[in-house]
Design a protein around this motif. Structure first.
Motif, mmCIF file in Angstrom:
data_model
loop_
_atom_site.group_PDB
_atom_site.id
_atom_site.type_symbol
_atom_site.label_atom_id
_atom_site.label_comp_id
_atom_site.label_asym_id
_atom_site.label_seq_id
_atom_site.Cartn_x
_atom_site.Cartn_y
_atom_site.Cartn_z
ATOM 1 N N LYS A 1 4.915 10.237 -5.219
ATOM 2 C CA LYS A 1 4.460 10.376 -6.522
ATOM 3 C C LYS A 1 3.638 9.577 -7.045
ATOM 4 O O LYS A 1 2.695 10.006 -7.925
ATOM 5 C CB LYS A 1 6.019 9.847 -7.378
ATOM 6 C CG LYS A 1 6.985 10.942 -7.043
ATOM 7 C CD LYS A 1 8.191 10.322 -7.873
ATOM 8 C CE LYS A 1 9.503 11.569 -7.442
ATOM 9 N NZ LYS A 1 10.834 10.992 -8.360
ATOM 10 N N ASP A 2 3.224 8.420 -6.615
ATOM 11 C CA ASP A 2 2.137 7.573 -7.149
ATOM 12 C C ASP A 2 0.774 8.001 -6.700
ATOM 13 O O ASP A 2 -0.128 7.594 -7.257
ATOM 14 C CB ASP A 2 2.361 6.148 -6.769
ATOM 15 C CG ASP A 2 3.424 5.353 -7.343
ATOM 16 O OD1 ASP A 2 3.928 5.980 -8.561
ATOM 17 O OD2 ASP A 2 4.121 4.454 -6.625
ATOM 18 N N LEU A 3 0.762 9.173 -5.640
ATOM 19 C CA LEU A 3 -0.735 9.568 -5.386
ATOM 20 C C LEU A 3 -1.311 10.385 -6.506
ATOM 21 O O LEU A 3 -2.400 10.261 -6.825
ATOM 22 C CB LEU A 3 -0.439 10.408 -4.274
ATOM 23 C CG LEU A 3 -0.468 9.951 -2.879
ATOM 24 C CD1 LEU A 3 -0.053 11.059 -1.855
ATOM 25 C CD2 LEU A 3 -1.799 9.364 -2.511
ATOM 26 N N PHE A 4 -0.276 10.852 -7.478
ATOM 27 C CA PHE A 4 -0.891 11.762 -8.590
ATOM 28 C C PHE A 4 -0.601 11.202 -9.963
ATOM 29 O O PHE A 4 -0.813 11.883 -10.891
ATOM 30 C CB PHE A 4 -0.341 13.166 -8.423
ATOM 31 C CG PHE A 4 -0.296 13.815 -7.090
ATOM 32 C CD1 PHE A 4 -1.371 14.505 -6.848
ATOM 33 C CD2 PHE A 4 0.677 13.818 -6.057
ATOM 34 C CE1 PHE A 4 -1.467 15.284 -5.454
ATOM 35 C CE2 PHE A 4 0.274 14.393 -4.938
ATOM 36 C CZ PHE A 4 -0.801 15.145 -4.583
ATOM 37 N N ARG A 5 -0.382 9.971 -10.039
ATOM 38 C CA ARG A 5 -0.302 9.195 -11.295
ATOM 39 C C ARG A 5 -0.822 7.858 -10.902
ATOM 40 O O ARG A 5 -0.253 7.215 -9.997
ATOM 41 C CB ARG A 5 0.700 9.147 -11.938
ATOM 42 C CG ARG A 5 2.200 8.497 -11.107
ATOM 43 C CD ARG A 5 3.571 8.762 -11.661
ATOM 44 N NE ARG A 5 4.514 8.072 -10.940
ATOM 45 C CZ ARG A 5 4.995 6.863 -11.097
ATOM 46 N NH1 ARG A 5 4.252 6.137 -12.110
ATOM 47 N NH2 ARG A 5 6.019 6.543 -10.460
ATOM 48 N N VAL A 6 -1.336 7.185 -11.839
ATOM 49 C CA VAL A 6 -1.829 5.711 -11.607
ATOM 50 C C VAL A 6 -1.209 4.889 -12.458
ATOM 51 O O VAL A 6 -1.115 5.093 -13.614
ATOM 52 C CB VAL A 6 -3.295 5.713 -12.001
ATOM 53 C CG1 VAL A 6 -3.851 4.294 -11.983
ATOM 54 C CG2 VAL A 6 -4.125 6.485 -11.613
ATOM 55 N N ALA A 7 -0.338 3.905 -11.859
ATOM 56 C CA ALA A 7 0.388 2.912 -12.499
ATOM 57 C C ALA A 7 -0.416 1.830 -13.282
ATOM 58 O O ALA A 7 -1.462 1.708 -13.024
ATOM 59 C CB ALA A 7 1.385 2.424 -11.612
ATOM 60 N N ASN A 8 0.108 1.300 -14.277
ATOM 61 C CA ASN A 8 -0.558 0.441 -15.166
ATOM 62 C C ASN A 8 -0.703 -0.764 -14.150
ATOM 63 O O ASN A 8 0.561 -1.426 -13.973
ATOM 64 C CB ASN A 8 0.296 -0.004 -16.460
ATOM 65 C CG ASN A 8 -0.447 -0.700 -17.458
ATOM 66 O OD1 ASN A 8 -1.662 -1.044 -17.132
ATOM 67 N ND2 ASN A 8 0.172 -1.099 -18.389
ATOM 68 N N THR A 9 -1.598 -1.338 -14.048
ATOM 69 C CA THR A 9 -1.890 -2.483 -13.166
ATOM 70 C C THR A 9 -1.518 -3.795 -13.941
ATOM 71 O O THR A 9 -1.389 -4.799 -13.089
ATOM 72 C CB THR A 9 -3.551 -2.915 -12.896
ATOM 73 O OG1 THR A 9 -4.149 -2.722 -13.914
ATOM 74 C CG2 THR A 9 -3.799 -1.564 -11.924
ATOM 75 N N ASP A 10 -1.674 -3.834 -15.238
ATOM 76 C CA ASP A 10 -1.014 -4.745 -15.911
ATOM 77 C C ASP A 10 0.576 -5.192 -16.087
ATOM 78 O O ASP A 10 1.043 -6.024 -16.460
ATOM 79 C CB ASP A 10 -1.529 -4.761 -17.294
ATOM 80 C CG ASP A 10 -2.952 -4.829 -17.383
ATOM 81 O OD1 ASP A 10 -3.584 -5.404 -16.512
ATOM 82 O OD2 ASP A 10 -3.584 -4.136 -18.558
ATOM 83 N N GLY A 11 1.263 -3.961 -15.394
ATOM 84 C CA GLY A 11 2.881 -4.148 -15.528
ATOM 85 C C GLY A 11 3.190 -4.695 -14.201
ATOM 86 O O GLY A 11 2.472 -5.675 -13.526
ATOM 87 N N VAL A 12 4.481 -4.273 -13.989
ATOM 88 C CA VAL A 12 5.253 -5.028 -12.744
ATOM 89 C C VAL A 12 4.459 -4.173 -11.428
ATOM 90 O O VAL A 12 4.489 -2.838 -11.366
ATOM 91 C CB VAL A 12 6.593 -4.722 -12.740
ATOM 92 C CG1 VAL A 12 7.348 -5.274 -11.406
ATOM 93 C CG2 VAL A 12 7.217 -5.305 -14.282
ATOM 94 N N PRO A 13 3.910 -4.882 -10.527
ATOM 95 C CA PRO A 13 3.201 -4.310 -9.345
ATOM 96 C C PRO A 13 4.344 -3.673 -8.463
ATOM 97 O O PRO A 13 5.825 -4.286 -8.547
ATOM 98 C CB PRO A 13 2.452 -5.609 -8.936
ATOM 99 C CG PRO A 13 3.204 -6.627 -9.112
ATOM 100 C CD PRO A 13 3.655 -6.412 -10.627
ATOM 101 N N MET A 14 4.005 -2.495 -7.682
ATOM 102 C CA MET A 14 4.928 -2.140 -6.866
ATOM 103 C C MET A 14 5.071 -2.988 -5.619
ATOM 104 O O MET A 14 4.033 -3.501 -5.153
ATOM 105 C CB MET A 14 4.396 -0.659 -6.383
ATOM 106 C CG MET A 14 5.382 0.078 -5.402
ATOM 107 S SD MET A 14 4.830 1.626 -4.977
ATOM 108 C CE MET A 14 3.317 1.108 -4.036
#
Length: 339
Positions: free
Chosen positions: A152-165
């Motif tokens: 799922k993360d391949l097609f959406r960019v998580a907010n780098t300022d939030g909680v990292p994976m």
């Protein structure tokens, strides 16, 4: 009934043959003994007569001196003398099957063409492929939620300022195993390609050649990770570098999973190598397209630096891939017998 008939026959011929046995005076032959019997005698009766009138006796070798030696030379020594040294008793024909019936003399006829080496007939590699299959099934079953989240993360960019994976130790081990599995699959694919389109005879064993190819591919991936880490440490933020590292490991791992069915079909069902190469190129291109998309989404989306993205992709994706191909071709020349 047969025994009574045999005794009657012995009694009948005993009187006729007693005088002949006395007159003979020497060892009888089976032919002479059987000639005393009537023509309708059975094999059992013949055997009984031979056993009765012929007794094995001790063999007495001739004591006459050997007169066949050359004049002026000493007589030859007997080969039955156990005290003779080994080199004296052996000769050029000592191990010839014609003089020794107990030795095998080889097969009659013309030898057929040897069966060519195939991965499917190699129990070592068949065991490795089966082990990889079960390991992949177990790894996907235990990490299916992690794999689904990565997809799922391949097609959406998580907010780098939030909680990292985050990743657990078992998930890291699964990715490392799948990355090694990808190297093995690519090494096998190159081995299939080289045998058909290049040809030649390898000096090492086939499994050693495949291991060398897989090692070169593994060194290629390690070099890419080192280049990405070095340049990312200089130009980009730590969180973005970590996010890209997760994506990189996931893409490499999934390449091996996608290649595994094609390699199994090629190994056991002799798939056309042309279709296998098309499939491998397709999988690699999909991986490169996803990689350039994630590079843009993670590092260059907010900057709009398309030229830098192109240079970054060429320097860290295309050039290492071409270098890996060149190293494989060069090493391949050293592994083969050049006539």
């Amino acid at each position: 009934m047969t025994q009574q008939h045999t005794d009657t026959l012995h009694t009948t011929v005993a009187a006729d043959t007693a005088q002949q046995v006395v007159k003979h005076g020497s060892q009888l032959t089976p032919e002479e003994v059987i000639s005393w019997l009537p023509k309708d005698a059975t094999p059992a009766q013949m055997d009984s007569m031979v056993r009765k009138y012929i007794k094995p006796s001790e063999i007495h070798w001739s004591e006459c001196p050997d007169t066949l030696h050359l004049p002026g030379h000493k007589p030859a020594k007997s080969f039955r003398n156990v005290q003779l040294p080994q080199y004296y008793r052996e000769s050029f024909f000592s191990k010839d099957s014609l003089f020794h019936p107990e030795l095998t003399g080889g097969r009659l006829g013309v030898a057929g063409d040897p069966i060519p080496y195939t991965i499917a007939n190699d129990s070592f590699f068949v065991s490795i492929l089966l082990a990889c299959f079960f390991a992949i099934v177990i790894a996907i079953k235990r990490s299916k939620h992690f794999i689904a989240r990565q997809a799922k993360d391949l097609f959406r960019v998580a907010n780098t300022d939030g909680v990292p994976m985050t990743e657990t130790s078992s998930e890291v081990r699964v990715q490392v195993f799948l990355m090694t599995h990808t190297c093995l699959m690519l090494g096998l694919c190159y081995y299939f390609y080289d045998r058909v389109y290049v040809g030649g005879t390898y000096m090492p064993e086939s499994y050693q050649v495949i291991a060398i190819y897989a090692g070169i591919v593994l060194a290629y991936y390690i070099l890419r990770m080192a280049l990405y880490s070095g340049l990312g440490w200089v130009f980009f933020e730590r969180k973005k570098n970590k996010q890209w590292r997760h994506t990189f490991l996931f893409l490499v791992s999934m390449e091996g999973v996608a290649l595994f069915p094609a390699v199994m079909v090629q190994t056991f069902f002799d798939l056309s190598l042309h279709f296998l190469l098309i499939y491998v190129v397709f999988v690699v291109l999909i991986g490169k397209m996803l990689a350039i998309y994630k590079l843009f989404a993670i590092f260059f989306k907010n900057k709009g630096a398309y030229l830098q993205l192109f240079l970054y992709f060429c320097a860290l994706e295309i050039i290492p891939l071409l270098a890996c191909w060149g190293v494989l071709r060069m090493i391949n020349g050293y592994l083969k017998i050049n006539f």
